[in-house]
Design a protein around this motif. Structure first.
Motif, PDB file in Angstrom:
ATOM      1  N   TRP A  21       0.850  -1.196   0.000  1.00 29.64           N
ATOM      2  CA  TRP A  21       0.000   0.000   0.000  1.00 29.64           C
ATOM      3  C   TRP A  21       0.892   1.255   0.000  1.00 29.64           C
ATOM      4  O   TRP A  21       0.723   2.159  -0.828  1.00 29.64           O
ATOM      5  CB  TRP A  21      -0.926  -0.016   1.222  1.00 29.64           C
ATOM      6  CG  TRP A  21      -1.886   1.128   1.293  1.00 29.64           C
ATOM      7  CD1 TRP A  21      -2.167   2.049   0.310  1.00 29.64           C
ATOM      8  CD2 TRP A  21      -2.727   1.484   2.410  1.00 29.64           C
ATOM      9  NE1 TRP A  21      -3.111   2.943   0.751  1.00 29.64           N
ATOM     10  CE2 TRP A  21      -3.468   2.624   2.032  1.00 29.64           C
ATOM     11  CE3 TRP A  21      -2.911   0.948   3.683  1.00 29.64           C
ATOM     12  CZ2 TRP A  21      -4.389   3.241   2.892  1.00 29.64           C
ATOM     13  CZ3 TRP A  21      -3.829   1.558   4.532  1.00 29.64           C
ATOM     14  CH2 TRP A  21      -4.564   2.688   4.143  1.00 29.64           C
ATOM     15  N   SER A 214       6.742  -1.087  14.962  1.00 32.84           N
ATOM     16  CA  SER A 214       8.080  -1.331  14.398  1.00 32.84           C
ATOM     17  C   SER A 214       9.159  -1.146  15.462  1.00 32.84           C
ATOM     18  O   SER A 214      10.275  -1.642  15.312  1.00 32.84           O
ATOM     19  CB  SER A 214       8.360  -0.363  13.242  1.00 32.84           C
ATOM     20  OG  SER A 214       8.459   0.972  13.739  1.00 32.84           O
ATOM     21  N   HIS A 284      11.072   0.585   2.292  1.00 33.28           N
ATOM     22  CA  HIS A 284      12.521   0.799   2.318  1.00 33.28           C
ATOM     23  C   HIS A 284      13.180  -0.561   2.514  1.00 33.28           C
ATOM     24  O   HIS A 284      12.764  -1.324   3.398  1.00 33.28           O
ATOM     25  CB  HIS A 284      12.911   1.746   3.448  1.00 33.28           C
ATOM     26  CG  HIS A 284      12.245   3.086   3.351  1.00 33.28           C
ATOM     27  ND1 HIS A 284      12.519   3.979   2.342  1.00 33.28           N
ATOM     28  CD2 HIS A 284      11.286   3.656   4.121  1.00 33.28           C
ATOM     29  CE1 HIS A 284      11.772   5.054   2.502  1.00 33.28           C
ATOM     30  NE2 HIS A 284      11.006   4.888   3.560  1.00 33.28           N
TER      31      HIS A 284
END
Ligand code: NAP
Length: 329
Positions: A21, A214, A284
């Motif tokens: 997304w 994260s 990334h």
């Protein structure tokens, strides 16, 4: 790495999928094609063999980038592509709405096949339930696409068990894609047991709760442009601080109990609760680094309780992912 078999596919898929997304840019503050392609290649190099995308992600951009990355990578037959259908948009007005009419789906499947540069879609999911088209009729359209060899497995996303019951009158349902992470657990009550009971694979989304889990999120982080975290109620104070405190506690817990980080705990949580595949978003290449730490261990029943205690002690005002739901016409 762990694998799972989804009936209808001729290969086992990894229990962690790359979600793309953010790679589409829209609602994530833009995209960088070079970085995105590298991220997809890195995920594949690290062993992930299933990629989730959707036509609406960047209004075609995510599918185009996935198509390009896979073309360059080769080995298409070893990789499963999951995409979606039945959201319509007007890019100029930045408007998106549900439309699972047969004509919309038929147009979209052709567009997706072109953008993805493939002749078959492995998993094809109705993105959101559309009350303006009978679920059975939508299902019949997907069953026809399967018969024509354009898709391999029919799926839905954001459907309730009742809506899945209705869908299953028109087609075999192979996959359901609901939200699921340590902070967004509503499916444990209904959708997850329903899917486990009925042999429907779950590709659960938002494993890191849009980056919160994260372990790299900080209270002074700013989000450029149209990044959805500018409107996500979890990222607004005073709630944001509560969620970040929970993450700190979960990090300590993961380290002490398992010598892991919160990012590993977040994915393990989803998998050990019974989801078939955890969708992990990234754009990334270095974001894929934690992958190996997610396998080879399990969360115990007592520790699931402890995670629940940490949430109760830190988050006073929990909120779900409902803000993301697009309107119906
Ligand atoms: P997520 O996994 O909860 O969060 C993804 C974001 O977390 C990334 O864009 C990145 O944000 C950050 N991140 C990921 N790994 C990181 C790392 N190692 N270190 C630091 N930050 C990291 O994902 P999501 O994209 O919301 O959901 C996953 C996928 O599920 C989507 O891509 C999509 O395929 C699917 N999905 C489906 C629906 C649906 O309605 N069916 C809805 C939502 C999502 P930064 O940009 O800050 O780097």
């Amino acid at each position: 790495m762990e694998y799972i078999r989804i009936p209808g596919l001729d290969k086992d898929v990894t229990r962690v999928a790359l979600g793309t997304w953010a790679i589409g840019g829209w609602m994530w503050g833009g995209t960088d094609e070079y970085e995105s392609v590298k991220t997809i290649h890195t995920a594949l190099d690290k062993g992930i063999n299933i990629i989730d995308t959707a036509p609406v992600y960047g209004f075609g951009r995510s599918e185009e980038i996935v198509g390009k990355a896979l073309k360059e990578y080769g080995k298409r037959e070893d990789i499963a592509i999951a995409t979606k259908t039945a959201l319509e948009w007007n890019a100029e007005q930045n408007a998106v709405w549900r439309n699972s009419s047969p004509s919309r789906i038929r147009q979209e499947v052709e567009d997706s096949l072109k953008r993805l540069q493939t002749d078959v879609i492995d998993i094809y999911q109705v993105h959101w339930p559309d009350p303006n088209t009978a679920f059975e009729e939508t299902a019949e359209t997907l069953a026809q696409l399967k018969g024509e060899g354009k898709i391999k497995v029919a799926g839905v996303s954001n459907y309730s068990p009742e809506q899945m019951d209705a869908f299953r009158k028109g087609a075999d349902l192979g996959v359901c894609q609901p939200p699921f992470n340590i902070f967004e657990r509503a499916i444990e009550q209904d959708v997850l047991p329903y899917c486990l009971d009925n042999g429907i694979a779950t590709l659960t989304y938002g494993a890191l709760c849009r980056g919160l889990l994260s372990g790299k999120m900080a209270s002074d982080r700013t989000f450029p442009g149209d990044d959805l975290r500018n409107v996500d109620p979890k990222f607004k104070q005073p709630r944001f601080e509560q969620y970040l405190t929970a993450v700190e506690r979960l990090q300590e817990f993961a380290k002490t109990r398992y010598n892991k980080d919160v990012v590993h705990l977040a994915i393990r949580f989803v998998l050990d609760k019974g989801a078939s595949v955890a969708l992990w978003g990234g754009r990334h290449p270095e974001e894929m680094n934690p992958l190996p730490g997610m396998f080879g261990w399990h969360i115990t029943a007592d520790d699931f309780k402890e995670i629940g205690n940490i949430l109760n002690e830190t988050i006073k005002d929990p909120v779900g992912p409902e803000f993301m739901a697009p309107p119906s016409k």
